[in-house]
Design an enzyme around this catalytic site. Structure first.
Site, PDB file in Angstrom:
ATOM      1  N   ASP A 128       0.846  -0.817  -0.212  1.00 13.60           N
ATOM      2  CA  ASP A 128       0.461   0.429   0.062  1.00 13.60           C
ATOM      3  C   ASP A 128       0.852   1.488  -0.037  1.00 13.60           C
ATOM      4  OD1 ASP A 128      -2.591  -0.452   0.275  1.00 13.60           O
ATOM      5  OD2 ASP A 128      -2.004  -1.955   1.635  1.00 13.60           O
ATOM      6  N   ASP A 187      -7.388  -4.240  -5.266  1.00 16.54           N
ATOM      7  CA  ASP A 187      -6.705  -2.266  -4.494  1.00 16.54           C
ATOM      8  C   ASP A 187      -5.872  -2.090  -5.219  1.00 16.54           C
ATOM      9  OD1 ASP A 187      -8.152  -4.015  -3.611  1.00 16.54           O
ATOM     10  OD2 ASP A 187      -8.464  -2.825  -1.958  1.00 16.54           O
TER      11      ASP A 187
END
Length: 411
Positions: A128, A187
């Site tokens: 991330d 994601d």
């Protein structure tokens, strides 16, 4: 080309002009001016309210912590350390708001929080880093370019690239106790922006190639024929073969989790922007069509938390997915033309207008200082359900800025 937004006031002006015999050029100029003024007023009002909210949030935030969400029923905050995946959204939103308002208090708060984030440039345990570092330091470097920011971003790109496997041709999202598992979630498309930037900055094509390979692998295995997306694909770590396709945060393995669809739409739009490869534009268009034509998309275009949620129309909405969709569609509208561009622009406009009103937008001083209400984080685990979310705020503000910029470019 983006069609100009015609507000009700602009349409009335156009009708009046026709009745009075105005020339076409005069009519077009006046309606264009009225539309631009209407848009600027709408955006500026919401930006000012968002800035006021984040000043409330600034005052309530515990020292050394970053915001995650707020629970109105108990008047309590949930915060995180810098290692949490949402840690970059708060400073990123502050920087967007600073650019629009010029309020130094917002910039100073962003810089304070960036100091907390610096150490994450060496974090190789997460996929991330695009969210965390490019969404924060990337904005800071754009506003006030510095070698320090560039070094932090390049180290972050190196850390992200360390999670890439050339056999699987993807960046690992989650680690697993089983060495055969190689888990990739939709994601992760959002983190490729950092890698594209690193190649532009250094000339080293390694980062670009990793991003493209990841996008290709995801395009091949994450999407069903109707362009709905699986949340998680588990590859075999040894040979890259698909072992399992499932969901973690959606309703079911074969359902369309709303935020996952939004991540895919945004991710492939961004990948087309960076590569100009038409296959990524086509992918983004197909995902957009799935979203906008879905029979379960409500009239206000803010999706249920899953397009296949079992209790529609009583299912929870996800304002964060609506904000991500709005921002993505605004950009996508600039890569297509004619009626298709109009469709994406109008849909994004509807989303933005919906998010800017009750029940999605909080009143200033309420909601713990967060801008949007009614986000859904992880419903199957009853985590962050029907609450404000930092990423919902971030993409809402980004969409407002994009909306205003598009209008300015076309006037």
């Amino acid at each position: 080309m983006i069609r100009k937004y015609l507000s009700s006031s602009a349409l009335m002006l156009a009708a009046l002009c026709l009745q009075m015999g105005c020339s076409n050029s005069t009519q077009q100029a006046e309606t264009s001016t009225a539309a631009a003024e209407d848009t600027a007023g709408f955006v500026d009002q919401n930006i000012q309210q968002a800035a006021a909210q984040y000043k409330v949030l600034m005052e309530k935030l515990p020292d050394g912590e970053l915001p995650r969400t707020y629970y109105a029923s108990t008047n309590t905050f949930q915060t995180s350390g810098s290692e949490w995946w949402t840690s970059g959204f708060y400073p990123g939103t502050l920087l967007y708001l600073y650019e629009e308002t010029g309020d130094e208090a917002l910039l100073n708060e962003a810089k304070r929080v960036l100091k907390l984030l610096e150490k994450e440039q060496y974090n190789t345990s997460t996929h991330d880093l695009g969210f965390m570092m490019f969404g924060s330091f990337g904005h800071a470097n754009r506003i006030e370019p510095s070698q320090e920011y560039k070094d932090i971003l390049l180290n972050s790109a190196k850390s992200l690239a360390s999670r890439y496997d050339p056999d699987v041709k993807a960046i690992k999202s989650w680690d697993s106790d089983n060495p055969k598992d190689y888990l990739v979630i939709i994601d992760n498309m959002m983190n490729l922006d950092l890698l594209f930037w690193a190649t532009r900055e250094t000339g080293d094509s390694t980062y670009h190639n990793i991003a493209v390979n990841h996008a290709n692998t995801t395009m091949q295995h994450h999407f069903r024929p109707d362009y709905s997306s699986y949340h998680v694909v588990n590859y075999n770590a040894d040979n890259g073969e698909v072992q399992l396709k499932r969901t973690e945060q959606g309703n079911a393995d074969d359902s369309a989790w709303a935020r996952g669809q939004a991540w895919g739409l945004y991710g492939y739009t961004m990948t087309y922007r960076e590569t100009k490869d038409p296959k990524y534009l086509e992918q983004a268009r197909k995902i957009a069509e799935f979203t906008l034509n879905h029979p379960n998309l409500p009239e206000d275009k803010i999706p249920y938390w899953d397009y296949n949620a079992p209790n529609i129309p009583n299912a929870l909405r996800d304002a964060s997915a609506g904000a991500i969709n709005a921002s993505a569609l605004l950009e996508l509208s600039t890569f297509v033309s004619g009626q298709e561009s109009e469709k994406y622009f109008r849909a994004a406009e509807t989303m933005l207008k919906s998010l800017s009103e009750e029940p999605y937008k909080a009143k200033v001083g309420e909601n713990g200082g967060f801008i949007l209400q009614h986000g859904v984080g992880h419903l199957p685990q009853n985590s962050e359900v029907d609450v404000p979310l930092t990423y919902g705020d971030h993409y809402y503000v980004e969409a407002l800025v994009r909306y205003k910029d598009l209008q300015n470019q076309n006037n």
